[in-house]
Write a protein that holds these residues in place. Structure first.
Motif, PDB file in Angstrom:
ATOM      1  N   ILE A 199       8.306  -2.147   3.113  1.00 18.24           N
ATOM      2  CA  ILE A 199       9.432  -2.035   3.630  1.00 18.24           C
ATOM      3  C   ILE A 199      10.120  -3.137   3.665  1.00 18.24           C
ATOM      4  CG2 ILE A 199       9.379  -1.014   6.105  1.00 18.24           C
ATOM      5  CD1 ILE A 199       5.829  -0.726   6.190  1.00 18.24           C
ATOM      6  N   HIS A 200      11.192  -2.189   3.840  1.00 16.72           N
ATOM      7  CA  HIS A 200      12.685  -3.324   3.807  1.00 16.72           C
ATOM      8  C   HIS A 200      12.882  -3.815   5.622  1.00 16.72           C
ATOM      9  CE1 HIS A 200      16.621  -4.409   5.327  1.00 16.72           C
ATOM     10  NE2 HIS A 200      16.418  -4.157   3.791  1.00 16.72           N
ATOM     11  N   GLU A 201      13.270  -5.017   5.704  1.00 17.61           N
ATOM     12  CA  GLU A 201      12.478  -5.904   6.872  1.00 17.61           C
ATOM     13  C   GLU A 201      13.539  -5.702   8.048  1.00 17.61           C
ATOM     14  OE1 GLU A 201      14.549 -10.247   5.617  1.00 17.61           O
ATOM     15  OE2 GLU A 201      12.355  -9.977   4.461  1.00 17.61           O
ATOM     16  N   ASN A 202      14.494  -5.031   8.109  1.00 16.68           N
ATOM     17  CA  ASN A 202      15.432  -5.171   8.750  1.00 16.68           C
ATOM     18  C   ASN A 202      15.381  -3.598   9.439  1.00 16.68           C
ATOM     19  OD1 ASN A 202      16.125  -7.542   9.138  1.00 16.68           O
ATOM     20  ND2 ASN A 202      17.626  -7.403   7.541  1.00 16.68           N
ATOM     21  N   HIS A 203      14.899  -2.758   8.229  1.00 23.80           N
ATOM     22  CA  HIS A 203      14.244  -1.513   8.384  1.00 23.80           C
ATOM     23  C   HIS A 203      13.401  -0.636   8.438  1.00 23.80           C
ATOM     24  CE1 HIS A 203      19.169  -0.888   9.622  1.00 23.80           C
ATOM     25  NE2 HIS A 203      19.515  -2.011   8.572  1.00 23.80           N
ATOM     26  N   PRO A 204      12.301  -1.078   8.930  1.00 19.39           N
ATOM     27  CA  PRO A 204      11.273  -0.395   8.389  1.00 19.39           C
ATOM     28  C   PRO A 204      10.738   0.857   8.632  1.00 19.39           C
ATOM     29  CG  PRO A 204      11.179  -0.864  11.374  1.00 19.39           C
ATOM     30  CD  PRO A 204      12.726  -0.778  10.532  1.00 19.39           C
ATOM     31  N   SER A 227       0.915  -1.580   0.191  1.00 19.09           N
ATOM     32  CA  SER A 227      -0.475  -0.347  -0.307  1.00 19.09           C
ATOM     33  C   SER A 227       0.398   1.086   0.069  1.00 19.09           C
ATOM     34  CB  SER A 227      -1.313   0.027   1.012  1.00 19.09           C
ATOM     35  OG  SER A 227      -0.751  -0.463   2.165  1.00 19.09           O
ATOM     36  N   ILE A 228       1.911   0.960   0.361  1.00 21.31           N
ATOM     37  CA  ILE A 228       3.078   2.306  -0.774  1.00 21.31           C
ATOM     38  C   ILE A 228       4.006   2.775  -1.729  1.00 21.31           C
ATOM     39  CG2 ILE A 228       5.066   3.112   0.667  1.00 21.31           C
ATOM     40  CD1 ILE A 228       4.500   1.312   3.610  1.00 21.31           C
ATOM     41  N   PHE A 229       3.967   3.419  -2.259  1.00 22.65           N
ATOM     42  CA  PHE A 229       4.150   3.309  -4.034  1.00 22.65           C
ATOM     43  C   PHE A 229       4.294   5.116  -3.563  1.00 22.65           C
ATOM     44  CE2 PHE A 229      -0.335   2.349  -3.292  1.00 22.65           C
ATOM     45  CZ  PHE A 229      -0.318   0.957  -4.022  1.00 22.65           C
ATOM     46  N   ARG A 230       4.886   5.037  -5.170  1.00 22.62           N
ATOM     47  CA  ARG A 230       6.011   6.295  -5.407  1.00 22.62           C
ATOM     48  C   ARG A 230       5.619   5.885  -7.061  1.00 22.62           C
ATOM     49  NH1 ARG A 230      12.695   5.436  -6.557  1.00 22.62           N
ATOM     50  NH2 ARG A 230      12.470   3.159  -7.952  1.00 22.62           N
ATOM     51  N   LEU A 257       4.093  10.250   2.788  1.00 26.30           N
ATOM     52  CA  LEU A 257       5.812   9.889   3.286  1.00 26.30           C
ATOM     53  C   LEU A 257       6.738  10.304   3.231  1.00 26.30           C
ATOM     54  CD1 LEU A 257       4.538   6.246   3.426  1.00 26.30           C
ATOM     55  CD2 LEU A 257       3.583   7.846   4.828  1.00 26.30           C
ATOM     56  N   GLY A 258       7.496  10.280   4.804  1.00 27.40           N
ATOM     57  CA  GLY A 258       9.089  11.321   4.971  1.00 27.40           C
ATOM     58  C   GLY A 258       9.744  10.505   3.386  1.00 27.40           C
ATOM     59  N   THR A 259      10.707  11.187   2.861  1.00 31.70           N
ATOM     60  CA  THR A 259      11.587  11.164   1.931  1.00 31.70           C
ATOM     61  C   THR A 259      12.926   9.915   2.013  1.00 31.70           C
ATOM     62  OG1 THR A 259      13.277  13.027   2.546  1.00 31.70           O
ATOM     63  CG2 THR A 259      11.459  13.338   0.644  1.00 31.70           C
ATOM     64  N   THR A 260      13.384   9.272   1.114  1.00 34.69           N
ATOM     65  CA  THR A 260      14.155   8.579   1.340  1.00 34.69           C
ATOM     66  C   THR A 260      14.418   7.944  -0.356  1.00 34.69           C
ATOM     67  OG1 THR A 260      14.448   6.544   1.753  1.00 34.69           O
ATOM     68  CG2 THR A 260      12.063   6.442   0.658  1.00 34.69           C
ATOM     69  N   THR A 261      15.626   7.305  -0.676  1.00 33.40           N
ATOM     70  CA  THR A 261      15.922   6.253  -1.583  1.00 33.40           C
ATOM     71  C   THR A 261      15.476   4.990  -1.904  1.00 33.40           C
ATOM     72  OG1 THR A 261      17.470   7.678  -1.566  1.00 33.40           O
ATOM     73  CG2 THR A 261      18.213   6.155  -3.098  1.00 33.40           C
ATOM     74  N   PRO A 262      14.241   5.002  -2.116  1.00 28.69           N
ATOM     75  CA  PRO A 262      14.379   3.305  -2.297  1.00 28.69           C
ATOM     76  C   PRO A 262      15.941   2.131  -2.963  1.00 28.69           C
ATOM     77  CG  PRO A 262      12.289   4.023  -3.537  1.00 28.69           C
ATOM     78  CD  PRO A 262      14.046   4.775  -2.822  1.00 28.69           C
TER      79      PRO A 262
END
Length: 120
Positions: free
Chosen positions: A83-88, A61-64, A111-116
């Motif tokens: 979501i990365h399993e070791n780092h939510p 349910s999370i997209f870019r 959601l907050g910015t990130t670099t997937p």
């Protein structure tokens, strides 16, 4: 259901961070988001991905956003993020894409910015 005001504040903050308007810019490339349907439920998408010669179901349910339709319709191509399993707070790009009609949704939650991380 996410209030309109909360969505605007969240998205404005994320867009400003991505553009570099914040002091603590991390060089992120993506604003992940969630979409909410007109009935107030969070939209969840499913897709199929080949991984190591096996087809697996991808659900998120999370997209870019990848691109908007060139004909200026309300359609867009989205990539499912997981979501990365070791780092939510980290996301992984799945390489699984869907095309949606954005007029079918009533709200967005940025959601907050990130670099997937790269496709798994």
């Amino acid at each position: 259901m996410v209030s309109r005001r909360h969505s605007e504040i969240s998205c404005r903050t994320s867009i400003a961070a991505l553009r570099g308007d914040h002091q603590h810019l991390r060089g992120d490339t993506t604003i992940p988001f969630m979409l909410y349907c007109k009935d107030g439920q969070r939209f969840c998408a499913h897709g199929i991905k080949e991984k190591d010669g096996v087809y697996v179901c991808v659900k998120s349910s999370i997209f870019r956003a990848v691109k908007r339709s060139p004909d200026h319709s309300s359609c867009a191509v989205l990539e499912l993020l997981i979501i990365h399993e070791n780092h939510p707070s980290h996301y992984t790009a799945t390489g699984t894409f869907i095309k949606v009609d954005l007029s079918c949704f009533c709200s967005i939650r940025c959601l907050g910015t990130t670099t997937p991380r790269k496709t798994w």
